[in-house]
Scaffold this motif. Structure first.
Motif, PDB file in Angstrom:
ATOM      1  N   GLN A 109      -1.842   9.578 -12.472  1.00  0.00           N
ATOM      2  CA  GLN A 109      -0.598   9.601 -13.232  1.00  0.00           C
ATOM      3  C   GLN A 109       0.558   8.955 -12.476  1.00  0.00           C
ATOM      4  OE1 GLN A 109      -0.340  10.825 -16.282  1.00  0.00           O
ATOM      5  NE2 GLN A 109       1.882  10.868 -16.620  1.00  0.00           N
ATOM      6  N   MET A 110       0.559   9.075 -11.151  1.00  0.00           N
ATOM      7  CA  MET A 110       1.664   8.591 -10.324  1.00  0.00           C
ATOM      8  C   MET A 110       1.122   7.701  -9.203  1.00  0.00           C
ATOM      9  SD  MET A 110       3.782  12.152  -9.887  1.00  0.00           S
ATOM     10  CE  MET A 110       4.336  13.124 -11.300  1.00  0.00           C
ATOM     11  N   PRO A 111       0.639   6.521  -9.537  1.00  0.00           N
ATOM     12  CA  PRO A 111      -0.006   5.666  -8.527  1.00  0.00           C
ATOM     13  C   PRO A 111       0.918   5.250  -7.385  1.00  0.00           C
ATOM     14  CG  PRO A 111       0.379   4.459 -10.561  1.00  0.00           C
ATOM     15  CD  PRO A 111       0.636   5.888 -10.875  1.00  0.00           C
ATOM     16  N   GLY A 112       2.220   5.305  -7.585  1.00  0.00           N
ATOM     17  CA  GLY A 112       3.142   4.902  -6.528  1.00  0.00           C
ATOM     18  C   GLY A 112       3.653   6.045  -5.681  1.00  0.00           C
ATOM     19  N   ALA A 113       3.192   7.258  -5.969  1.00  0.00           N
ATOM     20  CA  ALA A 113       3.706   8.428  -5.256  1.00  0.00           C
ATOM     21  C   ALA A 113       3.052   8.584  -3.887  1.00  0.00           C
ATOM     22  CB  ALA A 113       3.476   9.687  -6.082  1.00  0.00           C
ATOM     23  N   ARG A 114       3.716   9.359  -3.041  1.00  0.00           N
ATOM     24  CA  ARG A 114       3.187   9.713  -1.722  1.00  0.00           C
ATOM     25  C   ARG A 114       2.754  11.174  -1.773  1.00  0.00           C
ATOM     26  NH1 ARG A 114       8.072   6.888   1.908  1.00  0.00           N
ATOM     27  NH2 ARG A 114       8.401   5.158   0.453  1.00  0.00           N
ATOM     28  N   PHE A 115       1.641  11.478  -1.140  1.00  0.00           N
ATOM     29  CA  PHE A 115       1.090  12.824  -1.193  1.00  0.00           C
ATOM     30  C   PHE A 115       0.903  13.367   0.220  1.00  0.00           C
ATOM     31  CE2 PHE A 115      -0.684  10.394  -4.799  1.00  0.00           C
ATOM     32  CZ  PHE A 115      -0.057  11.061  -5.829  1.00  0.00           C
ATOM     33  N   PRO A 131      10.319   9.739   3.528  1.00  0.00           N
ATOM     34  CA  PRO A 131      11.621   9.343   4.097  1.00  0.00           C
ATOM     35  C   PRO A 131      11.990  10.214   5.286  1.00  0.00           C
ATOM     36  CG  PRO A 131      11.726   9.305   1.699  1.00  0.00           C
ATOM     37  CD  PRO A 131      10.389   9.894   2.051  1.00  0.00           C
ATOM     38  N   ASP A 132      12.680   9.643   6.244  1.00  0.00           N
ATOM     39  CA  ASP A 132      13.023  10.331   7.484  1.00  0.00           C
ATOM     40  C   ASP A 132      13.697  11.677   7.221  1.00  0.00           C
ATOM     41  OD1 ASP A 132      12.010   8.285   8.971  1.00  0.00           O
ATOM     42  OD2 ASP A 132      13.953   7.375   9.454  1.00  0.00           O
ATOM     43  N   GLY A 133      13.245  12.680   7.947  1.00  0.00           N
ATOM     44  CA  GLY A 133      13.882  13.988   7.898  1.00  0.00           C
ATOM     45  C   GLY A 133      13.420  14.908   6.794  1.00  0.00           C
ATOM     46  N   GLU A 134      12.518  14.453   5.922  1.00  0.00           N
ATOM     47  CA  GLU A 134      12.123  15.293   4.784  1.00  0.00           C
ATOM     48  C   GLU A 134      10.999  16.280   5.118  1.00  0.00           C
ATOM     49  OE1 GLU A 134      13.475  12.626   0.944  1.00  0.00           O
ATOM     50  OE2 GLU A 134      11.348  12.992   1.272  1.00  0.00           O
ATOM     51  N   LEU A 135      10.170  15.945   6.085  1.00  0.00           N
ATOM     52  CA  LEU A 135       9.089  16.839   6.490  1.00  0.00           C
ATOM     53  C   LEU A 135       9.155  17.037   8.000  1.00  0.00           C
ATOM     54  CD1 LEU A 135       6.045  15.471   4.436  1.00  0.00           C
ATOM     55  CD2 LEU A 135       7.400  17.507   3.938  1.00  0.00           C
ATOM     56  N   ASP A 136       8.895  18.260   8.441  1.00  0.00           N
ATOM     57  CA  ASP A 136       8.939  18.567   9.866  1.00  0.00           C
ATOM     58  C   ASP A 136       7.528  18.600  10.455  1.00  0.00           C
ATOM     59  OD1 ASP A 136      11.863  19.666  10.814  1.00  0.00           O
ATOM     60  OD2 ASP A 136      11.533  19.957   8.667  1.00  0.00           O
ATOM     61  N   GLY A 137       7.470  18.759  11.755  1.00  0.00           N
ATOM     62  CA  GLY A 137       6.190  18.871  12.437  1.00  0.00           C
ATOM     63  C   GLY A 137       5.522  17.533  12.665  1.00  0.00           C
ATOM     64  N   GLU A 138       4.241  17.578  13.014  1.00  0.00           N
ATOM     65  CA  GLU A 138       3.467  16.359  13.249  1.00  0.00           C
ATOM     66  C   GLU A 138       3.043  15.735  11.917  1.00  0.00           C
ATOM     67  OE1 GLU A 138       0.180  17.208  15.792  1.00  0.00           O
ATOM     68  OE2 GLU A 138       1.412  18.198  17.314  1.00  0.00           O
ATOM     69  N   HIS A 139       3.056  14.415  11.855  1.00  0.00           N
ATOM     70  CA  HIS A 139       2.663  13.698  10.642  1.00  0.00           C
ATOM     71  C   HIS A 139       1.467  12.806  10.950  1.00  0.00           C
ATOM     72  CE1 HIS A 139       7.173  14.018   9.363  1.00  0.00           C
ATOM     73  NE2 HIS A 139       6.535  15.171   9.303  1.00  0.00           N
ATOM     74  N   ARG A 140       0.400  12.942  10.155  1.00  0.00           N
ATOM     75  CA  ARG A 140      -0.794  12.127  10.365  1.00  0.00           C
ATOM     76  C   ARG A 140      -1.138  11.441   9.044  1.00  0.00           C
ATOM     77  NH1 ARG A 140      -6.500  13.553  10.626  1.00  0.00           N
ATOM     78  NH2 ARG A 140      -5.927  15.741  10.340  1.00  0.00           N
ATOM     79  N   VAL A 141      -1.075  10.110   9.023  1.00  0.00           N
ATOM     80  CA  VAL A 141      -1.365   9.339   7.812  1.00  0.00           C
ATOM     81  C   VAL A 141      -2.875   9.192   7.661  1.00  0.00           C
ATOM     82  CG1 VAL A 141      -1.061   7.129   6.643  1.00  0.00           C
ATOM     83  CG2 VAL A 141       0.825   8.105   7.966  1.00  0.00           C
ATOM     84  N   VAL A 142      -3.380   9.563   6.481  1.00  0.00           N
ATOM     85  CA  VAL A 142      -4.819   9.537   6.195  1.00  0.00           C
ATOM     86  C   VAL A 142      -5.045   8.963   4.797  1.00  0.00           C
ATOM     87  CG1 VAL A 142      -5.240  11.538   7.683  1.00  0.00           C
ATOM     88  CG2 VAL A 142      -4.815  11.880   5.237  1.00  0.00           C
ATOM     89  N   ASP A 143      -6.312   8.726   4.451  1.00  0.00           N
ATOM     90  CA  ASP A 143      -6.664   8.316   3.096  1.00  0.00           C
ATOM     91  C   ASP A 143      -6.522   9.499   2.142  1.00  0.00           C
ATOM     92  OD1 ASP A 143      -7.298   5.750   3.953  1.00  0.00           O
ATOM     93  OD2 ASP A 143      -9.412   6.269   4.318  1.00  0.00           O
ATOM     94  N   LEU A 144      -6.332   9.213   0.870  1.00  0.00           N
ATOM     95  CA  LEU A 144      -6.167  10.269  -0.133  1.00  0.00           C
ATOM     96  C   LEU A 144      -7.316  11.274  -0.066  1.00  0.00           C
ATOM     97  CD1 LEU A 144      -4.599  11.356  -2.631  1.00  0.00           C
ATOM     98  CD2 LEU A 144      -6.094   9.930  -4.037  1.00  0.00           C
ATOM     99  N   GLU A 145      -8.548  10.780   0.049  1.00  0.00           N
ATOM    100  CA  GLU A 145      -9.710  11.665   0.054  1.00  0.00           C
ATOM    101  C   GLU A 145      -9.691  12.646   1.230  1.00  0.00           C
ATOM    102  OE1 GLU A 145      -9.759   8.412  -0.255  1.00  0.00           O
ATOM    103  OE2 GLU A 145     -10.419   8.136  -2.345  1.00  0.00           O
ATOM    104  N   ASP A 146      -9.014  12.289   2.298  1.00  0.00           N
ATOM    105  CA  ASP A 146      -8.948  13.169   3.464  1.00  0.00           C
ATOM    106  C   ASP A 146      -7.985  14.333   3.268  1.00  0.00           C
ATOM    107  OD1 ASP A 146     -10.777  11.690   4.986  1.00  0.00           O
ATOM    108  OD2 ASP A 146      -9.220  10.278   5.587  1.00  0.00           O
ATOM    109  N   LEU A 147      -7.236  14.317   2.179  1.00  0.00           N
ATOM    110  CA  LEU A 147      -6.325  15.427   1.906  1.00  0.00           C
ATOM    111  C   LEU A 147      -7.054  16.628   1.314  1.00  0.00           C
ATOM    112  CD1 LEU A 147      -3.153  13.670   0.421  1.00  0.00           C
ATOM    113  CD2 LEU A 147      -3.660  14.237   2.797  1.00  0.00           C
TER     114      LEU A 147
END
Length: 270
Positions: A109-115, A131-147
């Protein structure tokens, strides 16, 4: 924070953003002092936020809260203060769910969204940095399936390039009946296990503390505070809350810029 012991303590549930913290993330001395005075009088001050645990602990430190409970991630995670624990808090209750069905629908439904999904006490796994400052802690970028390789407490959806009205329409079209979700002021949505809200988490805390339902207060300003305001015997909407939120409260205080939370808290001090 140990107090002098009020004869009949209240459970005081406090939202953070737009309630205690100004929109520039500052905390006024008036609000800080009111929170501390209420706790020192023996009332149970419980921060209840959509924020993750790692984003709530610095606020608790600013407020001088070193005992009791916090309700994090819109009710999915409840923690108790423990000075011996790493970070000073231990998880008392955590509700998880399988995010795959919701994420698959959202991605279509939202192909341009970030998850993102929350890793409690650590940070987030995300498909793209927020966007900067919106989430705290460590951030690890992964594929959608890894969520969805394991159950999670929360899914966050963010579409900064999508107009808010369009985002809200897309959410309404999803038909997410098997989870609980709350849409924020911007193009942001939190998704939690079905039935999980701040109110559900606070009710568990109330039962643990043995506080009568009649001595519960909640102060908040957002749509994710609606259930909490209904739950409390004294639900207080901030002056900056939208009318649909304020309509669910028993009363309304001044806006966050006018330290409305402090004004209400001081009514408990006689």
């Amino acid at each position: 924070m140990s107090g002098r012991g009020a004869v009949e303590p209240w459970l005081v549930a406090l939202d953070i953003d737009g309630t205690l913290l100004h929109f520039d993330q500052t905390l006024s001395p008036a609000v800080r002092d009111a929170v501390r005075d209420v706790a020192e009088a023996g009332h149970h001050v419980v921060l209840a936020s959509g924020r993750s645990l790692v984003a709530m602990t610095p606020v608790a430190t600013q407020l001088g809260i070193t005992s009791g409970y916090m309700v994090c991630s819109n009710g999915a995670v409840t923690v108790r203060a423990d000075r011996q624990a790493p970070g000073g808090w231990v998880v008392e209750d955590m509700v998880t769910f399988d995010p795959e069905p919701a994420l698959r629908r959202l991605a279509r439904q939202m192909p341009g969204a970030r998850f993102a999904v929350e890793d409690v006490g650590v940070g987030f796994r995300l498909t793209e940095l927020f966007p900067d400052g919106e989430l705290d802690g460590e951030h690890r970028v992964v594929d959608l399936e890894d969520l969805w390789d394991e159950e999670v407490t929360r899914v966050v959806v963010r579409a900064p390039e999508t107009p808010t009205v369009e985002f809200h329409t897309s959410v309404a079209d999803l038909g997410l009946s098997d989870v609980t979700y709350a849409v924020g002021w911007s193009s942001w949505m939190d998704i939690a296990p079905l039935g999980v809200t701040k109110a559900a988490g606070l009710e568990k805390v109330r039962a643990s503390l043995g506080v009568p339902s009649s001595r519960t207060m909640a102060i908040g300003d957002g749509y994710n505070d609606v259930e909490m305001l209904r739950w409390a015997a004294r639900g207080v909407a901030m002056g900056n809350a939208e009318e649909a939120v304020a309509a669910e409260a028993d009363e309304r205080t001044l806006a966050v810029e006018q330290d409305g939370a402090a004004l209400t808290l001081r009514t408990l001090l006689g």
